[in-house]
Design an enzyme around this catalytic site. Structure first.
Site, mmCIF file in Angstrom:
data_model
loop_
_atom_site.group_PDB
_atom_site.id
_atom_site.type_symbol
_atom_site.label_atom_id
_atom_site.label_comp_id
_atom_site.label_asym_id
_atom_site.label_seq_id
_atom_site.Cartn_x
_atom_site.Cartn_y
_atom_site.Cartn_z
ATOM 1 N N LEU A 88 0.822 -1.207 0.000
ATOM 2 C CA LEU A 88 0.000 0.000 0.000
ATOM 3 C C LEU A 88 0.857 1.259 0.000
ATOM 4 O O LEU A 88 1.850 1.357 0.713
ATOM 5 C CB LEU A 88 -0.929 0.003 1.225
ATOM 6 C CG LEU A 88 -1.900 -1.175 1.341
ATOM 7 C CD1 LEU A 88 -2.857 -0.965 2.525
ATOM 8 C CD2 LEU A 88 -2.694 -1.373 0.047
ATOM 9 N N GLY A 137 -1.485 6.277 -2.877
ATOM 10 C CA GLY A 137 -2.642 6.123 -3.771
ATOM 11 C C GLY A 137 -3.712 5.267 -3.112
ATOM 12 O O GLY A 137 -4.897 5.646 -3.070
ATOM 13 N N HIS A 138 -3.303 4.127 -2.570
ATOM 14 C CA HIS A 138 -4.249 3.271 -1.842
ATOM 15 C C HIS A 138 -4.808 4.025 -0.628
ATOM 16 O O HIS A 138 -6.005 3.946 -0.343
ATOM 17 C CB HIS A 138 -3.561 2.006 -1.341
ATOM 18 C CG HIS A 138 -2.969 1.135 -2.404
ATOM 19 N ND1 HIS A 138 -1.616 1.015 -2.583
ATOM 20 C CD2 HIS A 138 -3.544 0.339 -3.339
ATOM 21 C CE1 HIS A 138 -1.375 0.172 -3.581
ATOM 22 N NE2 HIS A 138 -2.533 -0.250 -4.061
#
Ligand code: AMP
Length: 283
Positions: A33, A36-37
């Site tokens: 992760l 963006g996640h």
């Protein structure tokens, strides 16, 4: 934040949350992760009472020559990112946890929108994506499901899947998070060497050049596509896969940009395949 592995636990936790009146969110990921996640999780946490983040490197969506074995796996770091971004639980199943009867023999194939672009270069990829997303949405039940525009074709495929099968999910699209030099964040960026990393923003530069051409009055899809291709081909360490201007729903190439279209590019930088996209012609 809870960490769960069994698929029945996911179903139970989501049912329990809904029974208590919660709006439930699901953020499907393959882990590693990054910001963006995290932006998806934060958006989900701002709109939902209970947010489940799935972390599962889906073997069905990798081709035989692709990077399944080397795909980054770092659950401890992922748990920290998910917790900080506001997740209520992380669902991190093994393959056996997700599909106790063995790898699915049911294949979800979404049709025309999967045959071009990424689907053209990665045969079977979107069958794998659609099958795992259908599995996760089936387990989660009624929810808001968050996907990034970074993988624009995937977003189109998931929207169509949900529509066609009448799944009880409301698909939410989240904007692409970028590095300061324009490179779209991706778990695969970690595989870029220092010189490849310097070359990688060429994809977003190609998109920017296309947008400039549009702003200057260019409307021909083919010309705008060629402008993107030329920018990428000018970078010696980049190998163009495609550069196209497509309809944002059908993904069919557009002759002329009359209303909103999507600029789509893919290229290999060194051994790393990168994709990017942007809207053009939107108000
Ligand atoms: P992945 O783990 O690569 O399967 O991605 C999981 C979700 O995060 C997908 O919906 C992606 O589109 C989204 N995502 C990945 N990178 C970004 C990014 N740079 N900005 C926004 N969303 C992203």
């Amino acid at each position: 934040m809870d960490l769960i592995h069994q698929r029945d636990r996911l179903r139970k936790e989501m049912n329990h949350a809904r029974a208590g009146g919660d709006v439930v969110g699901l953020v499907p990921t393959m882990g590693a992760l990054h910001e963006g996640h995290a932006s998806l999780i934060r958006k989900a946490a701002s709109e939902c009472d209970t947010v489940a983040v799935s972390v599962f490197v889906n073997p069905l969506q990798f081709g035989p020559l692709e990077d399944l074995a080397s795909y980054p796996r770092c659950l401890d770091a992922d748990l920290a990112v998910a917790a900080r971004a506001g997740a209520s639980l992380v669902f991190a199943p093994t393959i056996e946890n997700l599909w106790p009867a063995g790898l699915p023999v049911t294949v979800v194939a979404v049709g025309a929108v999967t045959s071009t672009l990424e689907g053209g270069s990665r045969p079977g990829h979107f069958d794998g994506v659609a099958t795992v997303v259908a599995t996760l949405l089936g387990l989660a039940g009624t929810c808001r499901a968050y996907f990034g525009e970074k993988d624009f074709q995937q977003l189109v495929v998931v929207r169509r899947l949900v529509e066609d099968l009448g799944l009880a999910a409301e698909v939410a699209a989240c904007p692409t998070v970028r590095e300061i030099d324009g490179l779209a964040l991706s778990s695969r960026n970690a595989f870029l060497s220092a010189s490849e990393r310097r070359a990688a923003p060429v994809l977003s530069q190609a998109l920017a050049a296309a947008r400039n051409a549009y702003a200057s009055g260019e409307r021909a899809g083919e010309v705008i596509g060629r402008i993107m291709a030329l920018v990428i081909e000018a970078e010696t360490s980049a190998h163009l896969d495609y550069a196209e201007v497509v309809d944002p729903v059908s993904l069919v190439p557009v002759d002329r940009v009359v209303s909103e279209a999507r600029l789509m590019v893919a290229a290999r930088v060194g051994a790393v395949r990168l994709i990017d996209n942007m809207a053009v012609g939107s108000s």
